[in-house]
Design an enzyme around this catalytic site. Structure first.
Site: not given
Ligand code: UD1
Ligand code: CA
Length: 471
Positions: A12, A14, A19
């Site tokens: 993952l 994406a 932050r």
């Protein structure tokens, strides 16, 4: 993957990474000179997946472009790296759903990794896979204990100690600092089960996102076997959400790099103050002194002493060199070369063997042939320095006329006296001699003396006369 089960990996990548507060996509942040995602890809590929899907979305062109360039062979060959697009970042659960259409085989397992956990290792993933298959689990997840659970999802177990759900940090009111078991964000799920659970996720939570973590509770409720694989060393699964997390990750990677060098026969004088990029090679019996940075595409030969306080960037250093308190950039240095203290070798220098560059020298775009000496306080730019040339203190090649750069050629054996200004374009012939303090703007033939300065006049008794005048 052991056994005959097919392994698909989904990474993952994406998310927006808000932050980090940066214009750089989070997974492309450099860690010891290499992008974060490359470490994750390394570990994932070690697990020998049949297929690897990277989910991209936010700044996805840059991320997929980076991977296509750095992992070109894997993007074409086997295992194939493919990209799934998550156009809107609706959460980790939605991201995995976007990847699913790339995984046509229905029988295998899907291992899900996050692009922001650069410290994971192939060894850990292999043990995880073996445990998942050994347990014959439907869904496995890596958990670990940390002193401060911070923004990690908390693993919730029932009274018999079975995991039954994960609660996200943003969904608990008191996020106390106490030793807790957290979700590492690494899962292995049967492809079929994943396809069944994902469409049922909802956004009924603090962030209003489709949380991948909700599949745990759903699988437990439907009676599937959920296996928590507990990993002792929590640093391996450290997630990078902000720049403080990034600093920690970089420190860990740095120590892994330094350990590898030490085990290859390199002495590192101060593990806390030596910065070596991923991929830098150092030959055996070399010593890296404190405060030294070796970065980019750099190679150091055997038996060198680099540092203290030196910075070598994209450069190749031959055997037995000694570089103290100096900077070398985009250059090639031969064997037995001494540089420094306090010298700056700027880009495009080729310095051959047995050359000495002394204190406070600056050298740019020069070829310096073997045996030449450039002892102190000189500037050499756009020059060819023949073998055994001696450059005296304070010599300057005057290479810039305010419009263009010009070349200086100093043939072998020439002797350039102190504080000479060599106004380029200029050729100083073989074994020529330039008198100290000369400003030279015409070529000097081989074996000639060039002297270009005011003649000295001594006035006898001048000081005594002056003293008298004063009285
Ligand atoms: C996530 C887990 C948390 C776990 C932690 C481990 C969820 C809901 N939470 O939290 O339980 O402890 O990882 O590090 O899964 N991403 C997408 N698309 C999205 C959102 C995220 O691809 O829509 C990617 C991000 O780029 C990132 C990864 O998913 O690489 C994790 O997302 P992040 O927002 O960092 O989740 P955490 O808050 O760390
Ligand atoms: Ca994260």
């Amino acid at each position: 993957m052991s056994g005959d089960s097919i392994l698909n990996v989904v990474i993952l990548a994406a998310g927006e990474g808000t932050r980090m507060k940066s214009d750089t996509p989070k997974v492309l942040f450099p860690i010891c000179g290499r992008s974060m995602i490359d470490y994750v890809l390394d570990a994932a590929l070690e697990a020998k997946p049949d297929k690897l899907v990277v989910v991209v979305g936010h700044r996805g062109e840059e991320i997929s472009g980076h991977i296509k360039e750095k992992w070109a062979s894997q993007c074409q060959g086997e295992p194939r790296i493919e990209f799934a697009w998550q156009k809107e970042q609706l959460g980790t659960g939605h991201a995995v759903l976007c990847a699913l259409e790339h995984i046509s085989d229905e029988t295998g397992n899907v291992m899900i990794l996050c692009g922001d956990t650069p410290l994971i290792t192939g060894q850990m993933l292999q043990q995880f896979i073996d445990a998942h298959l050994g347990e014959n689990a439907d869904l496995s997840l890596i958990t670990t204990e940390v002193d401060d659970p911070g923004s990690y999802g908390r693993v919730v177990r029932d009274s018999q100690g079975n995991v039954f759900k994960i609660v996200e940090a943003s969904d608990i009111s008191d996020g106390k600092k106490c030793r807790s078991e957290i979700n590492a964000g690494i899962y292995l799920v049967r492809r079929e089960l994943l396809a069944k659970l994902l469409p049922n996720l909802n956004t009924d939570n603090a962030k209003g996102e489709f949380y991948l973590t909700d599949i745990i509770e759903m699988a437990v409720a439907d009676g599937f076997k959920v296996f928590p694989f507990m990993w002792d060393d929590s640093s391996t699964v450290h997630g990078v959400n902000n720049r403080h997390d990034l600093a920690y990750a970089e420190e860990q990677v740095r120590q892994r790099i330094l350990e590898r060098l030490c085990l290859c026969g390199v002495s590192i004088r101060d593990l806390g103050n030596t910065y070596v990029d991923y991929g830098v090679n150092v030959g055996k019996d070399s010593i890296i002194e404190p405060n030294t940075i070796l970065s980019g595409d750099t190679e150091i030969g055997e038996g060198c002493i680099i540092g203290p306080s030196s910075c070598i960037i994209n450069s190749c250093i031959g055997k037995n060199c000694n570089i103290q308190f100096s900077v070398v950039e985009d250059s090639e240095i031969g064997e037995n070369v001494n540089i420094g203290p306090y010298s700056h070798i700027r880009p495009k220098c080729i310095i051959e063997s047995h050359v000495t560059i002394g204190n406070f020298a600056e050298i740019k775009n020069c070829v310096i042939k073997s045996g030449a000496k450039v002892h102190h306080h000189s500037y050499l730019g756009d020059s060819f320095i023949g073998s055994d040339v001696n450059i005296g203190a304070g010599v300057v090649t005057v290479n810039y006329d305010g419009f263009k750069k010009h070349h200086t050629i100093i043939e072998e054996g020439a002797f350039i006296g102190c504080n000479a200004n060599l106004i380029a374009p200029l050729r100083v012939g073989k074994d020529a001699f330039i008198a100290a303090g000369s400003t030279v703007n015409h070529d000097v033939p081989d074996e000639s003396l060039a002297i270009a300065r005011e003649r000295q006049i001594n006035k006898d008794g001048w000081v005594a006369k002056r003293k008298k005048q004063k009285e």
